[in-house]
Write a protein that holds these residues in place. Structure first.
Motif, PDB file in Angstrom:
ATOM      1  N   ILE A 157      10.511  -3.194  -8.714  1.00 22.94           N
ATOM      2  CA  ILE A 157      10.057  -4.292  -7.856  1.00 22.94           C
ATOM      3  C   ILE A 157      11.201  -5.284  -7.716  1.00 22.94           C
ATOM      4  CG2 ILE A 157       8.399  -6.228  -7.707  1.00 22.94           C
ATOM      5  CD1 ILE A 157       7.106  -3.462  -7.516  1.00 22.94           C
ATOM      6  N   THR A 158      11.449  -5.720  -6.492  1.00 22.83           N
ATOM      7  CA  THR A 158      12.485  -6.730  -6.295  1.00 22.83           C
ATOM      8  C   THR A 158      11.810  -8.068  -6.004  1.00 22.83           C
ATOM      9  OG1 THR A 158      13.774  -4.992  -5.286  1.00 22.83           O
ATOM     10  CG2 THR A 158      14.623  -7.241  -5.033  1.00 22.83           C
ATOM     11  N   ALA A 159      12.193  -9.080  -6.798  1.00 21.49           N
ATOM     12  CA  ALA A 159      11.597 -10.406  -6.585  1.00 21.49           C
ATOM     13  C   ALA A 159      12.256 -11.060  -5.384  1.00 21.49           C
ATOM     14  CB  ALA A 159      11.809 -11.265  -7.824  1.00 21.49           C
ATOM     15  N   PRO A 160      11.468 -11.702  -4.499  1.00 25.21           N
ATOM     16  CA  PRO A 160      12.087 -12.452  -3.409  1.00 25.21           C
ATOM     17  C   PRO A 160      12.874 -13.629  -3.984  1.00 25.21           C
ATOM     18  CG  PRO A 160       9.701 -12.777  -3.421  1.00 25.21           C
ATOM     19  CD  PRO A 160      10.012 -11.789  -4.503  1.00 25.21           C
ATOM     20  N   PRO A 161      13.897 -14.134  -3.255  1.00 29.15           N
ATOM     21  CA  PRO A 161      14.761 -15.165  -3.850  1.00 29.15           C
ATOM     22  C   PRO A 161      14.030 -16.465  -4.195  1.00 29.15           C
ATOM     23  CG  PRO A 161      15.367 -14.706  -1.548  1.00 29.15           C
ATOM     24  CD  PRO A 161      14.325 -13.709  -1.935  1.00 29.15           C
ATOM     25  N   ASN A 162      13.055 -16.865  -3.393  1.00 26.45           N
ATOM     26  CA  ASN A 162      12.473 -18.200  -3.613  1.00 26.45           C
ATOM     27  C   ASN A 162      10.969 -18.194  -3.879  1.00 26.45           C
ATOM     28  OD1 ASN A 162      14.946 -19.517  -3.150  1.00 26.45           O
ATOM     29  ND2 ASN A 162      14.668 -19.092  -0.953  1.00 26.45           N
ATOM     30  N   GLY A 163      10.470 -17.173  -4.426  1.00 27.78           N
ATOM     31  CA  GLY A 163       9.026 -17.175  -4.662  1.00 27.78           C
ATOM     32  C   GLY A 163       8.635 -16.009  -5.539  1.00 27.78           C
ATOM     33  N   PRO A 164       7.358 -15.956  -5.884  1.00 33.40           N
ATOM     34  CA  PRO A 164       6.882 -14.869  -6.745  1.00 33.40           C
ATOM     35  C   PRO A 164       6.649 -13.584  -5.954  1.00 33.40           C
ATOM     36  CG  PRO A 164       5.065 -16.287  -6.147  1.00 33.40           C
ATOM     37  CD  PRO A 164       6.270 -16.867  -5.484  1.00 33.40           C
ATOM     38  N   VAL A 165       6.626 -12.487  -6.655  1.00 24.86           N
ATOM     39  CA  VAL A 165       6.216 -11.215  -6.042  1.00 24.86           C
ATOM     40  C   VAL A 165       4.725 -11.337  -5.744  1.00 24.86           C
ATOM     41  CG1 VAL A 165       5.954  -8.730  -6.416  1.00 24.86           C
ATOM     42  CG2 VAL A 165       7.921  -9.945  -7.392  1.00 24.86           C
ATOM     43  N   ARG A 166       4.350 -11.121  -4.496  1.00 23.79           N
ATOM     44  CA  ARG A 166       2.934 -11.302  -4.136  1.00 23.79           C
ATOM     45  C   ARG A 166       2.181  -9.985  -3.982  1.00 23.79           C
ATOM     46  NH1 ARG A 166       2.425 -16.643  -2.653  1.00 23.79           N
ATOM     47  NH2 ARG A 166       4.433 -17.576  -2.122  1.00 23.79           N
ATOM     48  N   GLU A 167       2.894  -8.890  -3.847  1.00 25.75           N
ATOM     49  CA  GLU A 167       2.176  -7.645  -3.525  1.00 25.75           C
ATOM     50  C   GLU A 167       1.269  -7.241  -4.692  1.00 25.75           C
ATOM     51  OE1 GLU A 167       6.152  -5.303  -3.792  1.00 25.75           O
ATOM     52  OE2 GLU A 167       4.538  -3.822  -3.884  1.00 25.75           O
ATOM     53  N   PRO A 168       0.106  -6.680  -4.350  1.00 23.24           N
ATOM     54  CA  PRO A 168      -0.809  -6.247  -5.406  1.00 23.24           C
ATOM     55  C   PRO A 168      -0.224  -5.061  -6.168  1.00 23.24           C
ATOM     56  CG  PRO A 168      -1.817  -6.074  -3.206  1.00 23.24           C
ATOM     57  CD  PRO A 168      -0.383  -6.409  -3.006  1.00 23.24           C
ATOM     58  N   LEU A 169      -0.181  -5.185  -7.482  1.00 27.56           N
ATOM     59  CA  LEU A 169       0.337  -4.098  -8.311  1.00 27.56           C
ATOM     60  C   LEU A 169      -0.682  -3.766  -9.393  1.00 27.56           C
ATOM     61  CD1 LEU A 169       4.000  -5.402  -8.545  1.00 27.56           C
ATOM     62  CD2 LEU A 169       3.260  -3.341  -7.350  1.00 27.56           C
ATOM     63  N   TYR A 170      -0.464  -2.639 -10.047  1.00 28.78           N
ATOM     64  CA  TYR A 170      -1.428  -2.122 -11.021  1.00 28.78           C
ATOM     65  C   TYR A 170      -0.669  -1.625 -12.246  1.00 28.78           C
ATOM     66  CZ  TYR A 170      -4.256  -2.434  -6.917  1.00 28.78           C
ATOM     67  OH  TYR A 170      -4.894  -2.942  -5.812  1.00 28.78           O
ATOM     68  N   THR A 171      -1.285  -1.764 -13.421  1.00 26.99           N
ATOM     69  CA  THR A 171      -0.753  -1.060 -14.593  1.00 26.99           C
ATOM     70  C   THR A 171      -1.150   0.398 -14.421  1.00 26.99           C
ATOM     71  OG1 THR A 171      -1.038  -2.968 -16.067  1.00 26.99           O
ATOM     72  CG2 THR A 171      -0.844  -0.814 -17.096  1.00 26.99           C
ATOM     73  N   ARG A 172      -0.164   1.286 -14.469  1.00 28.43           N
ATOM     74  CA  ARG A 172      -0.509   2.709 -14.388  1.00 28.43           C
ATOM     75  C   ARG A 172      -0.840   3.228 -15.788  1.00 28.43           C
ATOM     76  NH1 ARG A 172       4.513   5.461 -12.221  1.00 28.43           N
ATOM     77  NH2 ARG A 172       3.268   7.345 -12.416  1.00 28.43           N
ATOM     78  N   ALA A 173      -1.876   4.030 -15.891  1.00 31.79           N
ATOM     79  CA  ALA A 173      -2.224   4.697 -17.153  1.00 31.79           C
ATOM     80  C   ALA A 173      -2.210   6.197 -16.838  1.00 31.79           C
ATOM     81  CB  ALA A 173      -3.591   4.256 -17.646  1.00 31.79           C
ATOM     82  N   VAL A 174      -1.103   6.854 -17.192  1.00 32.54           N
ATOM     83  CA  VAL A 174      -0.878   8.237 -16.764  1.00 32.54           C
ATOM     84  C   VAL A 174      -1.241   9.185 -17.907  1.00 32.54           C
ATOM     85  CG1 VAL A 174       0.836   9.834 -15.814  1.00 32.54           C
ATOM     86  CG2 VAL A 174       1.100   7.351 -15.431  1.00 32.54           C
ATOM     87  N   ALA A 175      -2.270  10.007 -17.713  1.00 31.55           N
ATOM     88  CA  ALA A 175      -2.642  10.975 -18.752  1.00 31.55           C
ATOM     89  C   ALA A 175      -1.518  12.000 -18.917  1.00 31.55           C
ATOM     90  CB  ALA A 175      -3.942  11.684 -18.373  1.00 31.55           C
ATOM     91  N   ARG A 176      -1.206  12.317 -20.163  1.00 32.56           N
ATOM     92  CA  ARG A 176      -0.184  13.318 -20.495  1.00 32.56           C
ATOM     93  C   ARG A 176      -0.749  14.220 -21.595  1.00 32.56           C
ATOM     94  NH1 ARG A 176       3.553  14.114 -16.834  1.00 32.56           N
ATOM     95  NH2 ARG A 176       4.875  15.076 -18.420  1.00 32.56           N
ATOM     96  N   PRO A 177      -0.136  15.349 -21.865  1.00 37.67           N
ATOM     97  CA  PRO A 177      -0.736  16.269 -22.854  1.00 37.67           C
ATOM     98  C   PRO A 177      -0.964  15.647 -24.225  1.00 37.67           C
ATOM     99  CG  PRO A 177       1.043  17.352 -21.643  1.00 37.67           C
ATOM    100  CD  PRO A 177       1.034  15.930 -21.191  1.00 37.67           C
ATOM    101  N   HIS A 178      -0.089  14.716 -24.648  1.00 40.16           N
ATOM    102  CA  HIS A 178      -0.230  14.149 -26.000  1.00 40.16           C
ATOM    103  C   HIS A 178      -0.898  12.776 -26.009  1.00 40.16           C
ATOM    104  CE1 HIS A 178       2.250  17.341 -27.549  1.00 40.16           C
ATOM    105  NE2 HIS A 178       3.130  17.093 -26.598  1.00 40.16           N
ATOM    106  N   GLY A 179      -1.413  12.319 -24.890  1.00 41.13           N
ATOM    107  CA  GLY A 179      -2.027  10.994 -24.838  1.00 41.13           C
ATOM    108  C   GLY A 179      -1.901  10.441 -23.428  1.00 41.13           C
TER     109      GLY A 179
END
Ligand SMILES: Cc1cc2nc3c(=O)[nH]c(=O)nc-3n(C[C@H](O)[C@H](O)[C@H](O)COP(=O)(O)OP(=O)(O)OC[C@H]3O[C@@H](n4cnc5c(N)ncnc54)[C@H](O)[C@@H]3O)c2cc1C
Length: 458
Positions: free
Chosen positions: A218-240
């Motif tokens: 993600i690239t932060a804009p120079p004069n403000g916060p990142v506004r786009e909606p983002l999510y924590t990804r929880a990716v299932a894998r064989p060991h967890g």
């Protein structure tokens, strides 16, 4: 929760004379000298809250920590209430707070490969696509909170914290012990669990995490916060499963697994494979962190309140730790500042039971995520679904844990089983999880799984 009537006076103080003002004075005056032990996320939050919210100007706050003992330093996902709390504690606009935290806006969790439906899904905060939390740099958050805290700093090792008549005594290595009216114990989680003190909630099937820091996506804009909606990804894998948390300065990856089921080398190899699939070639290895899943039986006794990992810990699947710490700090301060001092001892067991129940419910909600397995038919997922999660009823038996958590959890599952809950139930919560969280997870995982179905193999 407390049965006696509690009138919450305004914080402005100096209001009309009368009973409410008198009660307020009594409560906050009885805890003028406060210590916070620990400077991780939980300790920093507790110290900033005391400093900002104490109604008595002449209170004394000691912030104690041993600079030789590092903070855990992970904890980059949060819940929406943190946006409001940080704004209040730091007295800064929320957009500034987000930028200082290297933060992005988290609108929920994106589950990839979980459950029996084999379809990715999102668990949104409520109201959906409106409420957001932060993805944040945990160490920066602690620094920001400490910078806005007025306290005497003591760099020393604490050897014991003991409740004494009407307060608590903190014992140090190489210094005189000191007595306080209230002590926040935020020293992190215990090395070993003791059944006398801790409720083991190992119906959660993970106990270790490998942390890697990767370049930002993600690239932060120079004069403000990142506004786009983002999510924590929880990716299932064989060991967890692997969390992926996008900050403006890096992307945090953590492989959460069970070290008694999977070999660390196999986990690292699968981690490499995932990063290769994602086209990530650079990373910094940040460490391997073993952890317990537990809830302390005595979070609050009237003089000592355990907060953060010292009160409870569970794997980071729903980013519950900071949220639990917020509640522990806010509830105890509210009751101590605004209830008469004579109620402290009577209130303590009620508050304790509430906080223990809250933490157990968070554990039950997290453990339930494993009830339908994942797209992997591996030893980890079979163990999680068929052997570990089914222990949840025994582990939270009300007779053993002195808490109504299991009943409350069952009630939410019954609502989920009803498919579309009755409108009267739309506003219900179980700890800080609204019914909409339960319904989203049930649909996404391919539940419902009511009590009657627990014994049936999936
Ligand atoms: C892999 C992983 C991922 C996580 N992700 C999240 C997440 O996304 N969201 C979330 O909310 N939580 C997450 N957590 C939980 C996270 O650990 C907590 O949110 C948070 O860091 C709270 O830590 P703490 O302040 O309780 O303890 P710590 O960070 O361990 O701090 C303990 C403090 O106590 C001090 N101390 C210890 N012993 C003594 C002593 N004897 N004398 C004096 N001082 C002492 C230390 O110096 C330190 O300052 C995660 C945890 C793990 C393991």
């Amino acid at each position: 929760m407390a049965r006696r009537v509690c009138r919450a006076p305004s914080r402005s103080g100096g209001g009309a004379p009368g009973e409410v003002a008198t009660l307020k004075e009594l409560g906050s005056r009885s805890c003028r000298k406060i210590a916070v032990v620990g400077r991780g996320t939980a300790g920093a939050l507790a110290a900033a809250s005391v400093s900002r919210l104490h109604p008595e100007r002449d209170h004394e706050l000691h912030h104690i920590y041993d600079s030789r003992i590092p903070i855990i330093g992970v904890g980059e996902g949060s819940w929406p209430s943190l946006v409001r709390d940080l704004q209040q504690l730091l007295q800064l606009p929320h957009e500034t707070v987000q930028q200082r935290l290297n933060g992005t806006r988290k609108f929920g969790n994106r589950f990839e490969g979980w459950g029996r439906r084999r379809q990715d899904f999102t668990h949104y905060f409520t109201p959906q696509q409106v409420a957001y939390a932060y993805h944040l740099s945990a160490d920066v958050m602690a620094d920001l909170l400490c910078a806005s805290t007025q306290a005497r700093h003591i760099d020393a090792k604490v050897t014991a914290i003991r409740s004494v008549d009407g307060g608590a005594r903190v014992e140090f290595e190489g210094r005189e012990s000191e007595r306080y009216d209230l002590v926040f114990d935020a020293r992190g989680y215990p090395r070993q669990l003791d059944p006398q003190e801790h409720i083991d909630i190992s119906f959660i099937p993970t106990n270790c995490a490998v942390i890697r820091r990767c370049p930002p996506v993600i690239t932060a804009p120079p004069n403000g916060p990142v506004r786009e909606p983002l999510y924590t990804r929880a990716v299932a894998r064989p060991h967890g499963w692997v969390f992926v948390i996008p900050l403006t300065v890096h992307t945090s990856y953590g492989y959460v697994f069970n070290k008694d089921v999977s070999d660390l080398d196999a986990v690292e190899a699968d981690f490499d494979e995932l990063l290769a699939e994602e086209g990530v070639s650079d990373f910094e290895q940040r460490g391997v962190i073993p952890f317990p899943n537990y809830v302390h039986r005595r979070i609050y006794d009237g003089a000592v309140v355990r907060v953060g990992n010292a009160a409870a810990f569970m794997e980071p699947l729903e980013a519950t730790a900071i949220r639990l710490a917020q509640l522990q700090v806010a509830l105890v301060l509210r009751m101590r500042f605004h209830r008469p001092a004579e109620y402290v001892q009577g209130d303590a067991p009620v508050i304790n039971r509430f906080l223990v129940t809250d933490a157990l419910l968070a554990g039950l909600f997290v453990g339930w995520h494993y009830c339908c397995g994942s797209k992997y038919d591996s030893p980890f997922w079979r163990n999680a679904r068929d052997r570990v999660w089914p222990n949840y009823r025994e582990a939270t038996d009300p007779l053993v844990v002195d808490s109504s958590a299991l009943r409350k959890f069952d009630e939410m599952i019954e609502l989920v089983d009803a498919q579309i809950p009755d409108p009267a139930d739309w506003g219900r919560q179980c700890a800080f999880f609204p019914v909409s969280s339960f319904v989203q997870m049930a649909h996404g995982l391919g539940a419902p799984l009511g009590r009657k179905r627990d014994s049936q193999p999936t």
